[in-house]
Design an enzyme around this catalytic site. Structure first.
Site, mmCIF file in Angstrom:
data_model
loop_
_atom_site.group_PDB
_atom_site.id
_atom_site.type_symbol
_atom_site.label_atom_id
_atom_site.label_comp_id
_atom_site.label_asym_id
_atom_site.label_seq_id
_atom_site.Cartn_x
_atom_site.Cartn_y
_atom_site.Cartn_z
ATOM 1 C CG HIS A 57 -3.744 7.318 2.254
ATOM 2 N ND1 HIS A 57 -3.714 7.326 3.625
ATOM 3 C CD2 HIS A 57 -3.542 6.035 1.903
ATOM 4 C CE1 HIS A 57 -3.489 6.099 4.077
ATOM 5 N NE2 HIS A 57 -3.396 5.291 3.048
ATOM 6 C CG HIS A 67 -4.405 2.752 -0.803
ATOM 7 N ND1 HIS A 67 -5.337 2.103 -0.038
ATOM 8 C CD2 HIS A 67 -3.457 3.181 0.090
ATOM 9 C CE1 HIS A 67 -4.975 2.135 1.243
ATOM 10 N NE2 HIS A 67 -3.848 2.797 1.348
ATOM 11 C CG ASP A 119 -1.920 -1.011 1.331
ATOM 12 O OD1 ASP A 119 -2.033 -1.799 0.377
ATOM 13 O OD2 ASP A 119 -2.628 -1.059 2.351
ATOM 14 C CG HIS A 121 1.970 0.105 4.723
ATOM 15 N ND1 HIS A 121 1.590 -0.868 5.622
ATOM 16 C CD2 HIS A 121 0.837 0.797 4.422
ATOM 17 C CE1 HIS A 121 0.284 -0.758 5.854
ATOM 18 N NE2 HIS A 121 -0.193 0.242 5.140
HETATM 19 ZN ZN LIG Z 1 -2.748 3.348 3.034
#
Ligand SMILES: [Zn+2]
Length: 225
Positions: free
Chosen positions: A98, A94, A43, A188
């Site tokens: 964010h 995503h 991500d 991540h």
């Molecule tokens: Zn995220």
């Protein structure tokens, strides 16, 4: 507005934002448990420093994974987005910026989802296949939108680092201990939590070794789900 009306506003908002958690049952949290297969998902990228290193590590092991990209980062890292796609990984949306969807009304939610979707599609030449909400926060406006775009909502089974930084050895241990057939690992490759990208680069080779030693096959989400 009377007292009852004032009370109704937060109640409606809570239903819109937090009530949608019942709907997250409609999101994928894992793949089938009958095969010893798991997915690595990354991500918050693409990040110009850590994402190429993650791609190198995956390529060295012949592993394909899934990258949930933030739209405004993707827009600034076009060649990196194309590299991810060319190397056979799945692309996921995503959101554009964010932002927490708990704080976004229906209009803003649509902008966040569509703008992220469109920029990834434009750069990669194919639309993203999945959507993951920032911080796993959903709202009631999100689900019809995802159905229209054909991008299922995907959460995760195992998170090796949440909002608090976890050193690389801790992340390796968590991935190894919590993995099970069908698991979706949430990793991540870029900073939300400061230093996340570097910690992941440090952890990933050992993590892959540990998972392979446990006889897991690593597959992208399009293969797992
Ligand atoms: Zn995220």
């Amino acid at each position: 507005m009377g007292t009852a009306g004032l009370m109704a506003v937060p109640a409606l908002w809570a239903t819109y934002a937090w009530g949608s958690h019942a709907l997250t049952l409609g999101c994928a949290w894992s793949g089938p448990r009958d095969a010893r297969k798991i997915s690595l998902t990354f991500d918050d990228g693409p990040d110009p420093e850590s994402t190429p290193r993650v791609l190198d590590i995956l390529a060295a092991d012949g592993i394909r994974a899934t990258f949930f990209l933030i739209g405004d980062r993707a827009a600034r890292q076009g060649s990196l987005v194309r590299r991810i796609a060319e190397e056979g990984h799945d692309l996921g949306n995503h959101s554009w910026s964010h932002r927490s969807l708990w704080l976004a009304g229906p209009r803003r939610t649509a902008q966040e989802v569509r703008r992220g979707h469109d920029v990834i599609a434009d750069i990669a030449g194919a639309p993203p296949r999945f959507f993951r909400p920032p911080w796993g926060m959903t709202n009631l406006a999100l689900f019809p939108l995802l159905r229209r775009l054909g991008t299922p909502c995907v959460f995760w089974t195992v998170q090796t680092e949440g909002r608090r930084p976890a050193p690389a050895p801790v992340q390796v241990e968590r991935a190894s201990r919590r993995a099970r057939p069908g698991a979706i690992l949430d990793l991540h490759d870029a900073d939300g939590v400061p230093g996340a990208g570097q910690r992941l680069v440090d952890a990933l080779p050992s993590m892959i070794r540990a998972l392979k030693a446990d006889a897991y096959a690593l597959a992208p989400l399009s293969d797992l789900l």
